[in-house]
Design a protein around this motif. Structure first.
Motif, mmCIF file in Angstrom:
data_model
loop_
_atom_site.group_PDB
_atom_site.id
_atom_site.type_symbol
_atom_site.label_atom_id
_atom_site.label_comp_id
_atom_site.label_asym_id
_atom_site.label_seq_id
_atom_site.Cartn_x
_atom_site.Cartn_y
_atom_site.Cartn_z
ATOM 1 N N ILE A 292 8.913 27.860 113.626
ATOM 2 C CA ILE A 292 8.539 29.214 113.240
ATOM 3 C C ILE A 292 7.093 29.234 112.742
ATOM 4 C CG2 ILE A 292 8.995 31.099 111.610
ATOM 5 C CD1 ILE A 292 12.000 30.170 111.765
ATOM 6 N N ALA A 293 6.732 28.242 111.899
ATOM 7 C CA ALA A 293 5.352 28.163 111.405
ATOM 8 C C ALA A 293 4.376 27.988 112.564
ATOM 9 C CB ALA A 293 5.217 27.019 110.404
ATOM 10 N N THR A 294 4.767 27.201 113.551
ATOM 11 C CA THR A 294 3.924 27.014 114.732
ATOM 12 C C THR A 294 3.744 28.328 115.477
ATOM 13 O OG1 THR A 294 4.676 24.720 114.928
ATOM 14 C CG2 THR A 294 3.686 25.708 116.881
ATOM 15 N N CYS A 295 4.815 29.078 115.633
ATOM 16 C CA CYS A 295 4.719 30.389 116.292
ATOM 17 C C CYS A 295 3.811 31.331 115.510
ATOM 18 C CB CYS A 295 6.099 31.022 116.433
ATOM 19 S SG CYS A 295 7.128 30.263 117.688
ATOM 20 N N LEU A 296 3.943 31.338 114.201
ATOM 21 C CA LEU A 296 3.099 32.201 113.376
ATOM 22 C C LEU A 296 1.628 31.831 113.521
ATOM 23 C CD1 LEU A 296 5.206 32.589 110.131
ATOM 24 C CD2 LEU A 296 4.385 34.445 111.586
ATOM 25 N N ARG A 297 1.347 30.538 113.529
ATOM 26 C CA ARG A 297 -0.045 30.092 113.681
ATOM 27 C C ARG A 297 -0.594 30.484 115.043
ATOM 28 N NH1 ARG A 297 -1.422 24.252 111.946
ATOM 29 N NH2 ARG A 297 -3.484 25.189 112.009
ATOM 30 N N GLY B 45 6.666 40.058 111.198
ATOM 31 C CA GLY B 45 7.648 40.326 110.138
ATOM 32 C C GLY B 45 8.927 39.546 110.343
ATOM 33 N N LEU B 46 9.402 39.552 111.554
ATOM 34 C CA LEU B 46 10.607 38.795 111.880
ATOM 35 C C LEU B 46 10.396 37.311 111.615
ATOM 36 C CD1 LEU B 46 13.429 38.591 113.171
ATOM 37 C CD2 LEU B 46 12.280 38.483 115.383
ATOM 38 N N LEU B 47 9.264 36.796 112.043
ATOM 39 C CA LEU B 47 8.987 35.370 111.873
ATOM 40 C C LEU B 47 8.836 34.986 110.405
ATOM 41 C CD1 LEU B 47 6.534 34.843 114.859
ATOM 42 C CD2 LEU B 47 8.923 34.113 114.711
ATOM 43 N N VAL B 48 8.188 35.823 109.608
ATOM 44 C CA VAL B 48 8.023 35.521 108.186
ATOM 45 C C VAL B 48 9.379 35.493 107.480
ATOM 46 C CG1 VAL B 48 7.083 36.389 105.995
ATOM 47 C CG2 VAL B 48 5.646 36.333 108.038
ATOM 48 N N GLY B 49 10.237 36.455 107.789
ATOM 49 C CA GLY B 49 11.581 36.453 107.200
ATOM 50 C C GLY B 49 12.372 35.219 107.581
ATOM 51 N N LEU B 50 12.310 34.856 108.834
ATOM 52 C CA LEU B 50 13.011 33.653 109.289
ATOM 53 C C LEU B 50 12.414 32.397 108.669
ATOM 54 C CD1 LEU B 50 13.567 34.601 113.022
ATOM 55 C CD2 LEU B 50 15.292 34.476 111.207
ATOM 56 N N LEU B 51 11.104 32.387 108.484
ATOM 57 C CA LEU B 51 10.449 31.246 107.841
ATOM 58 C C LEU B 51 10.911 31.103 106.389
ATOM 59 C CD1 LEU B 51 8.277 29.015 108.209
ATOM 60 C CD2 LEU B 51 6.642 30.653 107.288
ATOM 61 N N ALA B 52 10.985 32.218 105.679
ATOM 62 C CA ALA B 52 11.450 32.185 104.286
ATOM 63 C C ALA B 52 12.867 31.619 104.197
ATOM 64 C CB ALA B 52 11.398 33.582 103.678
ATOM 65 N N TYR B 53 13.737 32.080 105.051
ATOM 66 C CA TYR B 53 15.126 31.628 105.042
ATOM 67 C C TYR B 53 15.235 30.145 105.413
ATOM 68 C CZ TYR B 53 20.049 31.221 106.222
ATOM 69 O OH TYR B 53 21.353 30.816 106.294
ATOM 70 N N VAL C 179 17.617 38.018 101.262
ATOM 71 C CA VAL C 179 16.184 38.152 101.010
ATOM 72 C C VAL C 179 15.424 38.128 102.335
ATOM 73 C CG1 VAL C 179 14.151 37.007 100.023
ATOM 74 C CG2 VAL C 179 16.224 37.281 98.638
ATOM 75 N N ALA C 180 15.816 37.225 103.234
ATOM 76 C CA ALA C 180 15.168 37.155 104.550
ATOM 77 C C ALA C 180 15.351 38.455 105.322
ATOM 78 C CB ALA C 180 15.722 35.970 105.346
ATOM 79 N N ILE C 181 16.542 38.999 105.287
ATOM 80 C CA ILE C 181 16.798 40.277 105.962
ATOM 81 C C ILE C 181 15.925 41.372 105.348
ATOM 82 C CG2 ILE C 181 18.520 42.099 106.315
ATOM 83 C CD1 ILE C 181 20.596 39.768 106.546
ATOM 84 N N GLY C 182 15.825 41.382 104.034
ATOM 85 C CA GLY C 182 14.963 42.353 103.372
ATOM 86 C C GLY C 182 13.508 42.209 103.785
ATOM 87 N N LEU C 183 13.033 40.965 103.867
ATOM 88 C CA LEU C 183 11.659 40.733 104.323
ATOM 89 C C LEU C 183 11.470 41.217 105.759
ATOM 90 C CD1 LEU C 183 10.964 37.169 102.883
ATOM 91 C CD2 LEU C 183 9.839 39.305 102.204
ATOM 92 N N ILE C 184 12.428 40.914 106.595
ATOM 93 C CA ILE C 184 12.350 41.343 107.998
ATOM 94 C C ILE C 184 12.258 42.862 108.084
ATOM 95 C CG2 ILE C 184 13.687 41.518 110.145
ATOM 96 C CD1 ILE C 184 14.758 38.667 109.455
ATOM 97 N N CYS C 185 13.132 43.528 107.373
ATOM 98 C CA CYS C 185 13.130 44.994 107.417
ATOM 99 C C CYS C 185 11.824 45.572 106.881
ATOM 100 C CB CYS C 185 14.306 45.549 106.619
ATOM 101 S SG CYS C 185 15.894 45.228 107.386
#
Length: 140
Positions: free
Chosen positions: A118-123, A74-82, A54-60
């Motif tokens: 990851i959340a810190t990076c996104l913020r 996109g990369l960060l959101v996928g990694l955050l989900a995983y 699912v994370a890979i799918g989100l990243i893509c």
């Protein structure tokens, strides 16, 4: 095949397979491998694999929508989900199935730490875009 089309196809396949592994890991394993997953640890591993897909799918999918030179949201959101969901699955398995290997709690802690960073990076990325938006508008 164009990159954007490829990313769309990969995103769809990985998201569907990952959701299948999350919801019915034994069935998906039986469909893919001819053998169902056993109870306990094999089901947890199947679900962790589902989360990864699912994370890979989100990243893509999200990277496909990203402009070149933009932040890697996109990369960060996928990694955050995983990384956010793996500890939940591991703790759930511990509570409901009694699974608890020597690496359980260090793995939970590591994924929670990754989630925080990851959340810190996104913020900080979103704060950086808010501050840079007016200057970009003036330049254009």
């Amino acid at each position: 095949m164009k990159t954007r089309t490829l990313l769309k196809v990969i995103a769809a396949v990985e998201l569907l397979t990952g959701l299948g592994l999350l919801l019915a890991p034994s069935l998906v394993a039986e469909l893919l491998l001819g053998l169902p997953l056993g109870p306990g640890a094999p089901l947890v591993v199947g679900r962790v694999a589902g989360l990864a897909l699912v994370a890979i799918g989100l990243i893509c999918g999200l990277e496909n929508m990203r402009d070149c030179g933009a932040s890697p949201t996109g990369l960060l959101v996928g990694l955050l989900a995983y990384n956010g969901a793996v500890p939940l699955l591991l703790i759930h398995s511990c509570v409901t199935n009694g699974t608890s290997g020597i690496g359980l709690w260090p793995t939970v802690a590591l994924h929670l730490a990754f989630t925080f960073f990851i959340a810190t990076c996104l913020r900080s990325n979103s704060a950086g875009r808010e501050h840079s938006a007016p200057s970009q508008a003036v330049e254009k």
